[in-house]
Design an enzyme around this catalytic site. Structure first.
Site: not given
Lengths: 364, 364
Positions: B123, B144, B186, B228, B238, B242, B246, B249, B253, B266
């Site tokens: 956990r 993330k 990026e 960032k 997010e 935030r 993206n 993206h 993606h 990427h």
């Protein structure tokens, strides 16, 4: 009907306990601001779904909710990575988005699995618990969710608090007697760690509890949840106090692991584990009557209190070494001082635990 | 050497950027109070490990740390549930406990995989990032972490902040040129969403960045991380702001997913996506020069700015519908207003996105 708030700051949530809540699920969803645009995914199992799934989906649909469901096989084996992947696939194919929720309709296995799916799908969406077992009164408080790894139980998981818990005691009426007893083991545990009066209340009302009398059951569940909520509020991520909730679990988890998940019900395994903990307590200075008292409380709920002789001690000890409570080379054990009072002891030598395991076998 | 603090209350953490940090890892571990009793598991990949793993383990061992390692295959394919399970197995077999950490030595794939393992093992245990790519300056800020599902990227994950980030720019010197460019995509993105001056600085220093000149690189990385960090500090999970991170993206993606993970890097995919976003911006009212400006900035870093014609538009649109940013039936898009300024627009009609996709193909 009672409502209990689990106080966790901005993650606080209500537990509603009463009769007929399943039929009002849509109303509760609306009251909690669940999205009507996004689909919600109910996870249930093959035993529970035929009994209650329609009632739940009808109620939600009646209130204007889009609902999907995914049914897993009953039992601990569904807490696997492969079933988890199936749940995530169902969530993606069903178009669940960040305003969706995953709803657990069932016992601890379904709650743990659905909860971990909710915790990890898109990095976390809302989670709603509708427990249908007594045992789940325990797992529905505190946000521990997770699945098993072939090498050890609950190794993969998260802390993910539900948005809302709906505890409809009517769904408990169909439970087989063995599961009733196993569920009451966790209820009694809350007395054993925190409240001697409640432990004795459980014994005094054992017959009514075993007969599933609604009012007695509601009181017991609310009290059990309340004790757990108090502990969890003080230590959400188990850095200290919360560990007392693990009374009986170090031995119990090991029993479950080596006997094969599902041979012993969780409540049965921790019942034996709690007797073992009492034996350990006596070896560490508690009054010798503690073992007999503990055994008597558990037996009043028709729970096992001894280990089958055929379980191999070495294998059991080995399984304990993989337990999450095995930290930095020493076993942490929750040790009872008396009924209603426990302490967390670190550095319990393995040899002492081995003696207790042997003693637990002798008593069979 | 610079140090940047990502401000997130009790989850705040430092990012150290400089030369030769790998050799000082043990000192940083000690300074951050990492346990010397519990083992630590380094996750790395087959490209990175031969170059840097020994230096890291030597430094940690020298400071008295118990270290294990697990090497995965390079590339996006390692962000799978089956590799994740292997990592968890290694953690259990290595005896990792709640005081242990999982250390990512590598790029974004290793960071995402190791981070999700750290987030979910028992956990959640501590997570340390040692990025060895430029791209990872982005993923090492913000917590993330996650893995892919065959149906969509990053569908399974968590928010799990690292304890500490060690960014040794010496490890970047061995990067192949294509990865350097993809990483700089990026970096430039942080300029495009927040700081026009920084975007122009990237173009002016493009040659030095592409040549991996340490001082220029350090400045660019620190600036990129700082932008960032500012965004993430204001919106950790997010819920709003935030999402500007993206930029590019949604299309990016989708390109990665349908071209097969790994065909486009990427950074290359989001480069094309950022040109598409600029085209969308112009259709929604921005100055028409925005497209050419964006393209010129990206091309200075030797990044692709058009879609291959053979990519099927319908398949690409379908992949976008599975994106996490597809919420409650409408696509959320980060739309540039000018260089350094974007807005989050909901309800962007699919037809408009389709036009942009077609336009991106024409430019090839």
């Amino acid at each position: 009907m009672g409502t209990l708030i689990v106080e966790l700051g901005d993650r606080s949530y209500p537990i509603h306990i009463g009769q007929g809540l399943l039929e009002q699920a849509g109303v509760y969803f609306a009251r909690h601001g669940m999205s009507r645009k996004s689909p919600h995914l109910i996870i249930s199992d093959g035993n529970t779904a035929p009994l209650y799934l329609n009632r739940l989906t009808d109620s939600l649909a009646h209130s204007g909710y889009k609902v999907l469901s995914f049914i897993v096989q009953p039992g601990e084996k569904s807490k696997s990575l492969s079933v988890y992947e199936e749940v995530i696939t169902a969530a993606i194919e069903g178009g669940l988005d960040r305003s969706s929720s995953i709803v657990a309709l069932g016992g601890g296995v379904v709650g743990d699995l659905a909860g971990f799916a909710a915790a990890s799908y898109m990095r976390g969406i809302r989670f709603i618990q509708i427990p249908t077992t007594i045992l789940a009164h325990d797992s529905s408080v505190g946000g521990k969710v997770g699945i098993n790894h072939p090498l050890a139980k609950n190794m993969i998981g998260a802390f993910h608090q539900p948005e809302l818990v709906l505890y409809d005691v009517n769904t408990l009426l169909t439970l087989p007697p063995r599961e009733v007893s196993a569920g009451l083991a966790e209820m009694l545990k809350h007395g054993l760690i925190w409240d001697a009066d409640f432990a004795r209340w459980c014994q005094e009302h054992a017959d009514s509890l075993l007969a599933l009398e609604p009012e007695v059951l509601e009181y017991g569940l609310e009290k059990g949840c309340a004790i757990k909520a108090k502990v969890v509020s003080q230590d959400e991520r188990e850095n200290g106090l919360r560990a007392i909730l693990n009374l009986g679990h170090t031995i119990g988890h090991a029993i479950e692991a080596i006997a094969g998940y599902g041979t012993f019900l969780h409540g049965e395994a921790i019942s034996i584990g709690m007797v073992g903990s009492a034996m350990l307590g006596v070896r560490l200075g508690a009054d010798p009557s503690l073992v007999e008292e503990t055994r008597s409380l558990l037996q009043s709920l028709r729970l096992p209190v001894a280990l089958p002789r055929e379980l191999d001690t070495d294998t059991l000890m080995g399984a304990m070494m993989h337990d999450k409570k095995f930290k930095e080379g020493s076993i942490t054990f929750v040790v009872p001082l008396s009924i209603g009072q426990v302490e967390i002891r670190k550095d319990i030598p393995a040899s002492l635990v081995r003696e207790v395991v042997e003693q637990l076998k002798e008593e069979e």
